[in-house]
Motif scaffolding. Structure first.
Motif, PDB file in Angstrom:
ATOM      1  N   GLN A  55      44.586  52.024  27.131  1.00  0.00           N
ATOM      2  CA  GLN A  55      44.498  50.659  26.617  1.00  0.00           C
ATOM      3  C   GLN A  55      44.871  49.716  27.744  1.00  0.00           C
ATOM      4  O   GLN A  55      46.037  49.456  27.979  1.00  0.00           O
ATOM      5  CB  GLN A  55      45.443  50.484  25.422  1.00  0.00           C
ATOM      6  CG  GLN A  55      45.175  51.425  24.271  1.00  0.00           C
ATOM      7  CD  GLN A  55      43.777  51.262  23.708  1.00  0.00           C
ATOM      8  OE1 GLN A  55      43.329  50.155  23.437  1.00  0.00           O
ATOM      9  NE2 GLN A  55      43.074  52.372  23.546  1.00  0.00           N
ATOM     10  N   GLY A  56      43.899  49.258  28.484  1.00  0.00           N
ATOM     11  CA  GLY A  56      44.141  48.344  29.592  1.00  0.00           C
ATOM     12  C   GLY A  56      43.865  48.990  30.932  1.00  0.00           C
ATOM     13  O   GLY A  56      43.642  50.193  31.041  1.00  0.00           O
ATOM     14  N   ASP A  57      43.860  48.146  31.940  1.00  0.00           N
ATOM     15  CA  ASP A  57      43.561  48.579  33.303  1.00  0.00           C
ATOM     16  C   ASP A  57      44.677  49.448  33.868  1.00  0.00           C
ATOM     17  O   ASP A  57      45.837  49.324  33.478  1.00  0.00           O
ATOM     18  CB  ASP A  57      43.377  47.361  34.212  1.00  0.00           C
ATOM     19  CG  ASP A  57      42.161  46.529  33.836  1.00  0.00           C
ATOM     20  OD1 ASP A  57      41.222  47.095  33.245  1.00  0.00           O
ATOM     21  OD2 ASP A  57      42.163  45.327  34.128  1.00  0.00           O
ATOM     22  N   ASP A  92      35.739  57.546  28.613  1.00  0.00           N
ATOM     23  CA  ASP A  92      35.366  56.508  29.589  1.00  0.00           C
ATOM     24  C   ASP A  92      36.568  55.771  30.178  1.00  0.00           C
ATOM     25  O   ASP A  92      36.488  54.571  30.501  1.00  0.00           O
ATOM     26  CB  ASP A  92      34.386  55.502  28.989  1.00  0.00           C
ATOM     27  CG  ASP A  92      33.016  56.102  28.723  1.00  0.00           C
ATOM     28  OD1 ASP A  92      32.690  57.150  29.335  1.00  0.00           O
ATOM     29  OD2 ASP A  92      32.258  55.526  27.917  1.00  0.00           O
ATOM     30  N   ASN A  93      37.694  56.467  30.339  1.00  0.00           N
ATOM     31  CA  ASN A  93      38.857  55.841  30.966  1.00  0.00           C
ATOM     32  C   ASN A  93      38.522  55.261  32.333  1.00  0.00           C
ATOM     33  O   ASN A  93      39.138  54.286  32.765  1.00  0.00           O
ATOM     34  CB  ASN A  93      40.003  56.843  31.100  1.00  0.00           C
ATOM     35  CG  ASN A  93      40.803  56.983  29.821  1.00  0.00           C
ATOM     36  OD1 ASN A  93      40.842  56.075  28.999  1.00  0.00           O
ATOM     37  ND2 ASN A  93      41.434  58.122  29.645  1.00  0.00           N
ATOM     38  N   PHE A  94      37.542  55.838  33.010  1.00  0.00           N
ATOM     39  CA  PHE A  94      37.187  55.370  34.347  1.00  0.00           C
ATOM     40  C   PHE A  94      36.801  53.885  34.346  1.00  0.00           C
ATOM     41  O   PHE A  94      36.958  53.199  35.347  1.00  0.00           O
ATOM     42  CB  PHE A  94      36.061  56.215  34.950  1.00  0.00           C
ATOM     43  CG  PHE A  94      34.725  56.057  34.286  1.00  0.00           C
ATOM     44  CD1 PHE A  94      33.827  55.104  34.739  1.00  0.00           C
ATOM     45  CD2 PHE A  94      34.365  56.856  33.216  1.00  0.00           C
ATOM     46  CE1 PHE A  94      32.593  54.947  34.127  1.00  0.00           C
ATOM     47  CE2 PHE A  94      33.132  56.719  32.599  1.00  0.00           C
ATOM     48  CZ  PHE A  94      32.248  55.759  33.053  1.00  0.00           C
ATOM     49  N   LYS A  95      36.335  53.383  33.229  1.00  0.00           N
ATOM     50  CA  LYS A  95      35.946  51.973  33.153  1.00  0.00           C
ATOM     51  C   LYS A  95      37.150  51.044  33.268  1.00  0.00           C
ATOM     52  O   LYS A  95      37.000  49.870  33.604  1.00  0.00           O
ATOM     53  CB  LYS A  95      35.192  51.699  31.853  1.00  0.00           C
ATOM     54  CG  LYS A  95      33.833  52.367  31.811  1.00  0.00           C
ATOM     55  CD  LYS A  95      33.125  52.104  30.502  1.00  0.00           C
ATOM     56  CE  LYS A  95      31.761  52.784  30.484  1.00  0.00           C
ATOM     57  NZ  LYS A  95      31.085  52.607  29.188  1.00  0.00           N
ATOM     58  N   ASN A  96      38.343  51.551  32.981  1.00  0.00           N
ATOM     59  CA  ASN A  96      39.568  50.759  33.098  1.00  0.00           C
ATOM     60  C   ASN A  96      40.314  51.007  34.401  1.00  0.00           C
ATOM     61  O   ASN A  96      41.365  50.404  34.625  1.00  0.00           O
ATOM     62  CB  ASN A  96      40.505  51.047  31.926  1.00  0.00           C
ATOM     63  CG  ASN A  96      39.986  50.495  30.622  1.00  0.00           C
ATOM     64  OD1 ASN A  96      39.274  49.501  30.600  1.00  0.00           O
ATOM     65  ND2 ASN A  96      40.326  51.147  29.527  1.00  0.00           N
ATOM     66  N   CYS A  97      39.797  51.893  35.230  1.00  0.00           N
ATOM     67  CA  CYS A  97      40.486  52.213  36.489  1.00  0.00           C
ATOM     68  C   CYS A  97      40.120  51.180  37.546  1.00  0.00           C
ATOM     69  O   CYS A  97      38.945  51.033  37.917  1.00  0.00           O
ATOM     70  CB  CYS A  97      40.122  53.621  36.950  1.00  0.00           C
ATOM     71  SG  CYS A  97      41.091  54.155  38.384  1.00  0.00           S
ATOM     72  N   GLN A 118      36.233  61.357  46.796  1.00  0.00           N
ATOM     73  CA  GLN A 118      35.272  61.981  45.885  1.00  0.00           C
ATOM     74  C   GLN A 118      35.354  61.362  44.493  1.00  0.00           C
ATOM     75  O   GLN A 118      34.329  61.147  43.841  1.00  0.00           O
ATOM     76  CB  GLN A 118      35.500  63.490  45.831  1.00  0.00           C
ATOM     77  CG  GLN A 118      35.134  64.185  47.125  1.00  0.00           C
ATOM     78  CD  GLN A 118      35.562  65.636  47.169  1.00  0.00           C
ATOM     79  OE1 GLN A 118      36.498  66.051  46.490  1.00  0.00           O
ATOM     80  NE2 GLN A 118      34.884  66.424  47.997  1.00  0.00           N
ATOM     81  N   TYR A 119      36.561  61.080  44.015  1.00  0.00           N
ATOM     82  CA  TYR A 119      36.718  60.424  42.708  1.00  0.00           C
ATOM     83  C   TYR A 119      36.090  59.030  42.741  1.00  0.00           C
ATOM     84  O   TYR A 119      35.468  58.596  41.778  1.00  0.00           O
ATOM     85  CB  TYR A 119      38.196  60.321  42.327  1.00  0.00           C
ATOM     86  CG  TYR A 119      38.785  61.552  41.687  1.00  0.00           C
ATOM     87  CD1 TYR A 119      38.440  62.834  42.103  1.00  0.00           C
ATOM     88  CD2 TYR A 119      39.720  61.443  40.673  1.00  0.00           C
ATOM     89  CE1 TYR A 119      39.001  63.952  41.519  1.00  0.00           C
ATOM     90  CE2 TYR A 119      40.290  62.557  40.087  1.00  0.00           C
ATOM     91  CZ  TYR A 119      39.927  63.805  40.511  1.00  0.00           C
ATOM     92  OH  TYR A 119      40.486  64.916  39.931  1.00  0.00           O
ATOM     93  N   SER A 120      36.270  58.332  43.853  1.00  0.00           N
ATOM     94  CA  SER A 120      35.684  57.009  44.001  1.00  0.00           C
ATOM     95  C   SER A 120      34.166  57.069  43.845  1.00  0.00           C
ATOM     96  O   SER A 120      33.572  56.262  43.117  1.00  0.00           O
ATOM     97  CB  SER A 120      36.056  56.432  45.373  1.00  0.00           C
ATOM     98  OG  SER A 120      35.363  55.238  45.630  1.00  0.00           O
ATOM     99  N   PHE A 125      34.766  53.588  41.248  1.00  0.00           N
ATOM    100  CA  PHE A 125      35.833  52.633  41.524  1.00  0.00           C
ATOM    101  C   PHE A 125      36.263  52.807  42.978  1.00  0.00           C
ATOM    102  O   PHE A 125      35.980  53.832  43.603  1.00  0.00           O
ATOM    103  CB  PHE A 125      37.016  52.759  40.558  1.00  0.00           C
ATOM    104  CG  PHE A 125      37.521  54.162  40.321  1.00  0.00           C
ATOM    105  CD1 PHE A 125      38.131  54.897  41.322  1.00  0.00           C
ATOM    106  CD2 PHE A 125      37.409  54.736  39.063  1.00  0.00           C
ATOM    107  CE1 PHE A 125      38.612  56.167  41.091  1.00  0.00           C
ATOM    108  CE2 PHE A 125      37.884  56.013  38.814  1.00  0.00           C
ATOM    109  CZ  PHE A 125      38.487  56.738  39.835  1.00  0.00           C
ATOM    110  N   PRO A 126      36.942  51.817  43.559  1.00  0.00           N
ATOM    111  CA  PRO A 126      37.268  51.882  44.979  1.00  0.00           C
ATOM    112  C   PRO A 126      38.492  52.748  45.299  1.00  0.00           C
ATOM    113  O   PRO A 126      39.374  52.939  44.465  1.00  0.00           O
ATOM    114  CB  PRO A 126      37.564  50.425  45.345  1.00  0.00           C
ATOM    115  CG  PRO A 126      38.068  49.825  44.076  1.00  0.00           C
ATOM    116  CD  PRO A 126      37.306  50.518  42.967  1.00  0.00           C
TER     117      PRO A 126
END
Length: 153
Positions: A55-57, A92-97, A118-120, A125-126
């Protein structure tokens, strides 16, 4: 009050130490203006808790544990830290990362912080920054400053 969220996995204790020291540094600088929430993926799994939607960034912190290859032309395989990737992918937690901070050992040359890179690429995300081993005070200050800008504090 602004809530800073840090999600990490730590196997040797280096990443946990860095997140703890950086959190203390940020709390000293901002006092009651911020709250810090941390999610230790290793503890989450150990206590048999399920993954959940953030819940949140948040900012992720990831050490590098690889086997095989040289990280350039003959591959490599992430080992031991995969649960962090699973958590980031969950719901889709990646959308908040907001980004990832990698850690590692510079002796591994091209594989230094390769997992964060690799995760980036995988999640889009950066890579915000990196630090070696447990990180030094200058690393904490530099990375904290980047996090302050991300959260606009």
């Amino acid at each position: 009050m602004i809530t800073l969220r840090f999600v990490y996995i730590s196997l040797s204790g280096n990443t946990a130490s860095f997140v703890r020291r950086m959190s203390q540094y940020l709390e000293e600088r901002h006092g009651d203006a911020i709250a810090i929430e941390t999610v230790d993926i290793k503890e989450l799994i150990r206590e048999d808790h399920s993954f959940y939607a953030m819940q949140g960034d948040f900012v992720a912190f990831l050490p590098t544990y690889l086997e095989g290859g040289n990280g350039i032309d003959n591959g490599d395989q992430e080992i031991l830290t995969n649960p962090l990737g699973d958590f980031i992918a969950f719901e889709d937690n990646f959308k908040n990362c907001l980004g990832i901070v990698g850690s590692g050992n510079r002796n591994f040359n091209n594989q230094y912080c390769l997992t964060a890179k690799q995760y980036s690429q995988r999640f889009g995300f950066p890579v915000l920054d990196d630090f070696e081993m447990r990180g030094m005070t200058d690393d904490i200050k530099r990375i904290a400053e980047k996090i302050e800008k991300l959260y606009k504090i």
